[in-house]
Scaffold this active site. Structure first.
Site, PDB file in Angstrom:
ATOM      1  N   LYS A  21     -35.002  -8.578 -33.232  1.00  0.00           N
ATOM      2  CA  LYS A  21     -34.231  -7.349 -33.483  1.00  0.00           C
ATOM      3  C   LYS A  21     -34.161  -7.132 -34.988  1.00  0.00           C
ATOM      4  O   LYS A  21     -33.242  -7.610 -35.656  1.00  0.00           O
ATOM      5  CB  LYS A  21     -32.826  -7.482 -32.878  1.00  0.00           C
ATOM      6  N   GLU A  63     -31.823 -11.632 -34.821  1.00  0.00           N
ATOM      7  CA  GLU A  63     -31.575 -10.407 -35.588  1.00  0.00           C
ATOM      8  C   GLU A  63     -31.368 -10.705 -37.068  1.00  0.00           C
ATOM      9  O   GLU A  63     -30.252 -11.023 -37.489  1.00  0.00           O
ATOM     10  CB  GLU A  63     -30.338  -9.691 -35.010  1.00  0.00           C
TER      11      GLU A  63
HETATM   12  P1  13P Z   1     -26.440  -0.721 -34.956  1.00  0.00           P
HETATM   13  O1  13P Z   1     -27.527  -0.136 -34.079  1.00  0.00           O
HETATM   14  O2  13P Z   1     -25.202   0.113 -34.986  1.00  0.00           O
HETATM   15  O3  13P Z   1     -26.951  -1.116 -36.292  1.00  0.00           O
HETATM   16  O4  13P Z   1     -25.974  -2.058 -34.250  1.00  0.00           O
HETATM   17  C1  13P Z   1     -26.892  -2.911 -33.714  1.00  0.00           C
HETATM   18  C2  13P Z   1     -26.304  -4.249 -33.629  1.00  0.00           C
HETATM   19  O5  13P Z   1     -26.262  -4.852 -32.585  1.00  0.00           O
HETATM   20  C3  13P Z   1     -25.799  -4.858 -34.853  1.00  0.00           C
HETATM   21  O6  13P Z   1     -25.712  -6.214 -34.661  1.00  0.00           O
END
Ligand code: 13P
Length: 344
Positions: free
Chosen positions: A219, A177
Site C-alpha cells: 500500500k 504501507e
Molecule cells: P487515506 O486514503 O485517507 O490516505 O488513508 C489510507 C490509510 O489507510 C492510511 O493509513
C-alpha cells in the site's frame, strides 16, 4: 504458514475491478472526521457511521475488503450481527489495522517510527479468531530538510517486515504501507527518490524476514510534488513516475499494489489510479494496481450523512459512487461521464 491460502486471499483483495475500503481510523482520528461534520465522538456514533459504510447496498461489487480497527472489529450492526460476519455475508473480506501508531523516533527529531510489535503475535491470533483475514501496518515517512534519515527508513522497514512475518505466521495477509507524506513543498523528483528508497529498503527487509511476496499487498503513496510545492505535478506525470518507482522496487511475485489517497482530492485520487492503469496496459506490469483509500472514498459519504438518520441512504449512494468510479479506474476505464453519473 499456508502460502497457498495467503496467496489466494491476497489475490482476492486485489481482484480485477475491486479495491479496499480503509475505515480503520483510530478513535482520535475518527473523532476528528466526525467533528468536521458536527458529530460527537461517541462509541455509538463511531459504530453507526461504520454500519452505514459496511451496509451500503452493492458495496461488495467494487470493494474486496475493508480495514477495521480494534474497537470496530468487536462491534455489531444494530440488528446484532457482528461486523466481520456482516462483511462476509456481503462478500467483503475483514481486515484489521494492527499497528499502534507512529511515534517520535528517538534520536531523530521530526521523524517517526510505527509501534505495535510487542504482543503482536497474540493480538493477531485473536483478530484471526474474530474473522480477520488480512492486516495493515502504516509507516510514516516525512520529506524535509535532511529527512528522511537512513535511521528512520531502516527502523520503519524493519518494523514493517517483522509485522509482515508475524501476520503470515498467523495466516493473515499483511498490507505493508510505507507512506511518504504529501506534506511539504518538495518536488516530484525528490518524492520519487525518497519513495524509491523507502520501497527498496522495505522489500530488502521483507526478504530478510522470510516474508512470502506472493502473500502480501503493498500500500504505497503515489509519487507527486508536495502539496505546498509551487510546481504541482501533472496527472500523467504522477502516473508515470509512480509506475517507474514501482518497477524499480516491487518484486513480480507481489499480487497487487493498493494505493492510499494521502490527502489528494477524491477525483484526483481516482484520476491518478485510472491513468496508471491506462499506462500499465502498454507496459505489461506483473501486479494489479488498485485502491485502498480512506478519505478519498469516505469523504462525500461523511459530509452527506452529518449524523442524520434520514441521510443514510444518500450517504451510501455517495460511497457506492466513489467505489464504482475507483473500480473503473482500477481497470483504466474511468471517465468524466461516469464521474457525473449518479450511482444507480
Ligand atoms: P487515506 O486514503 O485517507 O490516505 O488513508 C489510507 C490509510 O489507510 C492510511 O493509513
Amino acid at each position: 504458514m499456508n502460502i497457498q491460502q495467503l496467496t489466494e486471499t491476497a489475490q482476492a483483495m486485489v481482484a480485477p475491478g475491486k479495491g479496499i475500503l480503509a475505515m480503520d481510523e483510530s478513535n482520535p482520528t475518527c473523532g476528528k472526521r466526525l467533528a468536521a461534520v458536527g458529530v460527537d465522538n461517541s462509541e455509538d456514533n463511531r459504530r453507526a457511521y461504520r454500519e452505514l459504510l459496511l451496509t451500503t447496498p452493492g458495496l461488495g461489487d467494487y470493494i474486496s475488503g475493508a480495514i477495521l480497527y480494534d474497537e470496530t472489529i468487536r462491534q455489531s450492526l444494530a440488528d446484532g450481527t457482528p461486523f466481520p460476519k456482516a462483511m462476509q455475508d456481503r462478500g467483503i473480506i475483514p481486515g484489521i489495522k494492527v499497528d499502534t501508531g507512529a511515534k517520535e523516533l528517538a534520536g531523530h527529531p521530526g521523524e517517526k517510527v510505527t509501534e505495535g510489535l510487542d504482543g503482536l503475535r497474540e493480538r493477531l491470533k485473536e483478530y484471526h479468531d474474530l474473522g480477520a483475514r488480512f492486516a495493515k501496518w502504516r509507516a510514516v515517512i516525512t520529506i524535509g530538510k535532511d529527512m528522511p534519515s537512513r535511521g528512520c527508513l531502516e527502523a520503519n522497514a524493519h518494523a514493517l517486515a517483522r509485522y509482515a512475518a508475524l501476520c503470515q505466521e498467523a495466516e493473515l495477509v499483511p498490507i505493508v504501507e510505507p507512506e511518504v507524506l504529501f506534506d511539504g513543498d518538495h518536488s516530484i523528483e525528490r518524492c520519487f527518490q525518497v519513495t524509491r528508497e523507502a520501497q527498496s529498503r522495505l522489500f530488502s527487509q521483507l526478504y530478510h524476514q522470510n516474508v512470502a511476496f506472493s502473500g502480501l499487498v503493498l500500500k504505497p503513496s503515489m509519487v507527486l510534488a508536495g502539496k505546498d510545492a509551487a510546481q504541482q505535478s501533472a496527472p500523467d506525470q504522477v502516473a508515470r513516475e509512480t509506475l517507474r518507482c514501482l518497477r524499480d522496487t516491487v518484486p513480480a511475485a507481489v499480487p497487487g499494489v493498493a494505493f492510499l489517497s494521502g490527502g489528494q482530492s477524491d477525483q484526483q485520487a481516482t484520476e491518478h489510479l485510472n491513468l496508471m492503469n491506462q499506462q500499465a496496459k502498454k507496459m505489461q506490469l506483473p501486479w494489479q494496481l488498485t485502491f485502498s483509500y480512506a478519505r478519498a472514498l469516505q469523504h462525500v459519504a461523511l459530509t452527506t450523512w452529518r449524523g442524520e438518520k434520514d441521510k443514510v441512504a444518500e450517504a451510501q449512494q455517495a460511497l457506492l459512487h466513489r467505489a464504482k468510479c475507483n473500480s473503473a479506474a482500477s481497470r483504466g476505464q474511468y471517465n468524466e461521464k461516469l464521474e457525473h453519473e449518479m450511482a444507480a
